[in-house]
Design an enzyme around this catalytic site. Structure first.
Site, short mmCIF file in Angstrom:
data_model
loop_
_atom_site.label_atom_id
_atom_site.label_comp_id
_atom_site.label_asym_id
_atom_site.label_seq_id
_atom_site.Cartn_x
_atom_site.Cartn_y
_atom_site.Cartn_z
N CYS A 91 39.98 49.23 53.56
CA CYS A 91 40.31 50.66 53.60
C CYS A 91 41.77 50.98 53.28
O CYS A 91 42.07 52.05 52.75
CB CYS A 91 39.97 51.24 54.96
SG CYS A 91 38.36 50.76 55.62
N CYS A 94 43.36 52.46 49.92
CA CYS A 94 43.24 53.88 49.57
C CYS A 94 43.84 54.80 50.62
O CYS A 94 44.45 55.82 50.29
CB CYS A 94 41.78 54.25 49.37
SG CYS A 94 41.14 53.72 47.79
N HIS A 95 43.63 54.47 51.89
CA HIS A 95 44.02 55.39 52.96
C HIS A 95 45.38 55.05 53.56
O HIS A 95 45.88 55.80 54.41
CB HIS A 95 42.96 55.41 54.06
CG HIS A 95 41.63 55.90 53.58
ND1 HIS A 95 41.38 57.22 53.28
CD2 HIS A 95 40.47 55.23 53.29
CE1 HIS A 95 40.13 57.35 52.87
NE2 HIS A 95 39.56 56.16 52.86
N MET A 132 34.35 57.80 48.04
CA MET A 132 34.25 57.06 49.30
C MET A 132 33.05 56.11 49.24
O MET A 132 31.93 56.54 48.98
CB MET A 132 34.10 58.04 50.46
CG MET A 132 33.82 57.38 51.79
SD MET A 132 35.20 56.41 52.43
CE MET A 132 34.46 55.83 53.96
N HIS A 371 52.43 53.83 38.98
CA HIS A 371 51.70 52.56 38.94
C HIS A 371 52.36 51.61 37.94
O HIS A 371 53.45 51.14 38.18
CB HIS A 371 50.23 52.83 38.59
CG HIS A 371 49.34 51.67 38.82
ND1 HIS A 371 49.20 51.06 40.04
CD2 HIS A 371 48.52 50.99 37.97
CE1 HIS A 371 48.35 50.05 39.95
NE2 HIS A 371 47.93 49.98 38.70
N HIS A 414 45.83 53.81 32.84
CA HIS A 414 46.14 52.46 33.31
C HIS A 414 46.57 51.63 32.10
O HIS A 414 45.76 50.94 31.47
CB HIS A 414 44.93 51.83 34.00
CG HIS A 414 45.27 50.60 34.79
ND1 HIS A 414 45.60 49.40 34.19
CD2 HIS A 414 45.36 50.40 36.13
CE1 HIS A 414 45.85 48.51 35.12
NE2 HIS A 414 45.72 49.08 36.31
#
Length: 591
Positions: A91, A94-95, A132, A371, A414
């Site tokens: 997790c 992302c969080h 999600m 990124h 990307h």
């Protein structure tokens, strides 16, 4: 219908960058009503359903359990440790480590307690088409684990330990002192034509001779090597793993091997060396995901000299962010500076290493979330993806300012380091592909002779599909290569699209598909084809055929002049090969 082979393969894609790529759509997820089982058919084709755990190294950190609050469901010590491992493993990418939100929504207690236990259980179970993952219906988590994770989210987040100079120096090892190393090259290798090849799942790099196509040496490094970088002189190879371990390899030795190592945190991705005239090989720098910081080291020994935190305010809303991770780092050739991109806050930091005691940093507000990126063909302008905002930021490393912010016209750019070539109609361009769709964007890069085209998307191409990680070309090549290793279609994931540069002036340029996976002769697995890399001469391009750890992988070498198969490199030591870094091209920023 589920494909067990594909699921097994994707579980092996444990690189955090790739996992983040697959779920980056979670940034747009909302806290609306949790999804229902009827949504699952739609959900099965989204990035969320295709998500696989990042296997984050922070899962192994021992952290103190926060205190509980009356009325909030508690966890036993054993449950907390299990939940903490699952959170960091699946997790946090992302969080956020501290659950403050990154590309996914914040999971702080002010948010989770408002929604309650039942809501959290449903959301974890069914996921969301916005990104999600459906942890319950996919079978990845049991009902008991889902209940445990929901309770975990109702309690305050744990914080992994910090990592300062004391810890860095304790990890520092010089295995061969400088005065005991060769004073001249002791092997017959064409060092400039060596390929440092990541063997992701074994924690190693393989040095492969570009001429003989044979493995020269396999060297133990850190867990899940992310990138290799070469010193300005070409003598030293720097490798960094996801576990934040930096390994220094001396390419002058009879058999190239490790001479020093250091850890710069708990988790990391980026490393670079000084290239400005007069500072060649003098310093190295590595950036961490946790703690959020960068470390400047001695270039010949990796002795940690300076640690700088990147915690601070977001560039736009100017709110404090506790864990802005260091994304990419490049070395300026115009100043004695490292260009450090800070992912969550959207800042680009120009770090002047000419005086480490009185360190100067020029801060450039750019975009979120930064990124990967690379230089234009002149080496002056650094173009870096802000993939959560579908933009590319252009930094002028000569003037130390933001030159432009560009909408890429695709979803989640990307570029890797991008690709530079001369377009038959638009002149010099830099290219990025996208994770979220088939768009390939060409950006004009000549503000002197073509100012009307500079820092604009001058053309978009349509590739095979989404899931692209890298584009590649070479100054001597007539072609642009685009991989698609994360595409859910196995045939697309195992092939590359090739555009003839001379044909890009046509209204609808077509591409040729090279069946790299098929050419490898491997019949098992998805055979994901990733990261083309040219040899020193620029007349052949190498692709990794990336299979699972227990399956056969390979490297396929293509003749750039004919687009025909040239060689297949197979060796039992080639386990999960991914990135390949040619010494000459990497140290000279040729891409």
């Amino acid at each position: 219908m589920r494909n067990p082979m594909l699921e097994t393969m994707t579980r092996l894609l444990a690189n955090a960058t790739l996992s983040l790529a697959l779920v980056i759509g979670a940034a747009s997820a909302s806290y609306a009503a949790p999804p229902k089982p009827s949504d699952l058919k739609k959900h099965s084709t989204t990035p969320g359903e295709k998500y696989e755990p990042s296997l984050d190294v922070l899962k192994d950190e021992k952290v103190a359990q926060p205190g509980t609050k009356p009325g909030i469901p508690s966890l036993t010590k054993e449950e907390f440790e299990k939940a903490n491992t699952i959170y960091f493993q699946r997790c946090a990418g992302c969080h956020g480590v501290l659950r403050k939100g990154a590309t996914g929504k914040a999971l702080t207690t002010d948010e989770t307690r408002e929604r309650g236990l039942e809501y959290l259980q449903d959301f974890i179970t069914y996921g969301s088409p916005a990104g999600m993952p459906n942890w319950g219906t996919s079978g990845d988590l049991t009902k008991a684990q889902i209940n445990m994770m929901a309770r975990y989210l109702l309690n305050e987040p744990a914080q992994p330990p910090e990592f300062g100079m004391k810890q860095a120096r304790a990890s520092w090892k010089v295995k061969i002192p400088v005065d005991q190393r060769p004073t001249r090259k002791m092997n017959d290798l064409d060092i400039d034509n060596l390929f440092s090849t990541t063997l992701r799942d074994t924690g190693e790099v393989a040095l492969i001779d570009g001429k003989t196509k044979k493995i020269v040496s396999v060297i133990k490094t850190g867990y899940a090597v992310h990138i290799s970088r070469i010193s300005s002189s070409g003598r030293y190879l720097f490798v960094i793993g996801r576990d934040a371990k930096v390994v220094l390899i001396d390419l002058w030795m009879k058999v190239p091997g490790e001479v020093a190592e250091v850890k710069i945190g708990s988790e990391a991705r980026s490393v670079e060396t000084s290239k400005y005239k007069g500072y060649e090989d003098k310093y190295a720098i590595a950036g961490a995901y946790w703690p959020p910081q960068f470390v400047i080291m001695d270039g010949a020994t990796l002795e940690p000299l300076k640690i700088v935190s990147t915690r601070g305010m977001t560039y736009d809303t100017q709110e404090y962010h506790p864990e802005p991770r260091v994304a990419s780092i490049v070395a300026s050739r115009y100043r004695p500076e490292f260009v450090v991109t800070v992912k969550e806050t959207g800042h680009v930091q120009m770090v002047d290493y000419s005086d480490l005691k009185n360190l100067k940093i020029t801060d450039i507000a750019a975009e979120r979330f930064l990124h990967d990126g690379g230089f234009d063909s002149t080496g002056r302008y650094f173009l870096v993806a802000a993939n959560a905002r579908n933009k590319v930021a252009v930094v002028d490393t000569k003037e130390n300012k933001l030159a432009a912010l560009i909408e890429t016209q695709g979803i989640k750019p990307h570029p890797g380091r991008g690709a530079n070539f001369i377009h038959p109609k638009f002149g010099p361009v830099w290219v990025t592909s996208h994770l979220g769709d088939e768009t390939i964007s060409l950006i004009g890069t000549d503000p002197v002779k073509r100012p009307e085209l500079a820092w604009k998307v001058v053309q978009t191409l349509e590739g095979q599909g989404g899931g692209s990680l890298f584009v590649k070309t070479h100054p001597k090549s007539k072609y642009l290569y685009v991989d698609t290793p994360l595409n859910p279609d196995a045939e697309i994931a195992s092939s590359v699209a090739v555009f003839k540069i001379a044909d890009l002036a046509k209204k609808e340029p077509e591409y040729t598909v090279l069946p790299i996976g098929e050419w490898s002769g491997i019949t098992e697995g998805v055979r994901r084809v990733v990261q083309g890399e040219f040899n020193k001469a620029g007349d052949e391009i190498w692709f990794s055929v990336w299979n699972g750890k227990t399956q056969q992988s390979a490297i396929v070498v293509v003749d750039d002049k004919t687009l025909k198969l040239k060689t297949v490199i197979k060796d039992k030591r080639l386990v999960t090969p991914t990135g390949k870094f040619n010494v000459f091209n990497t140290r000279n920023d040729i891409y």
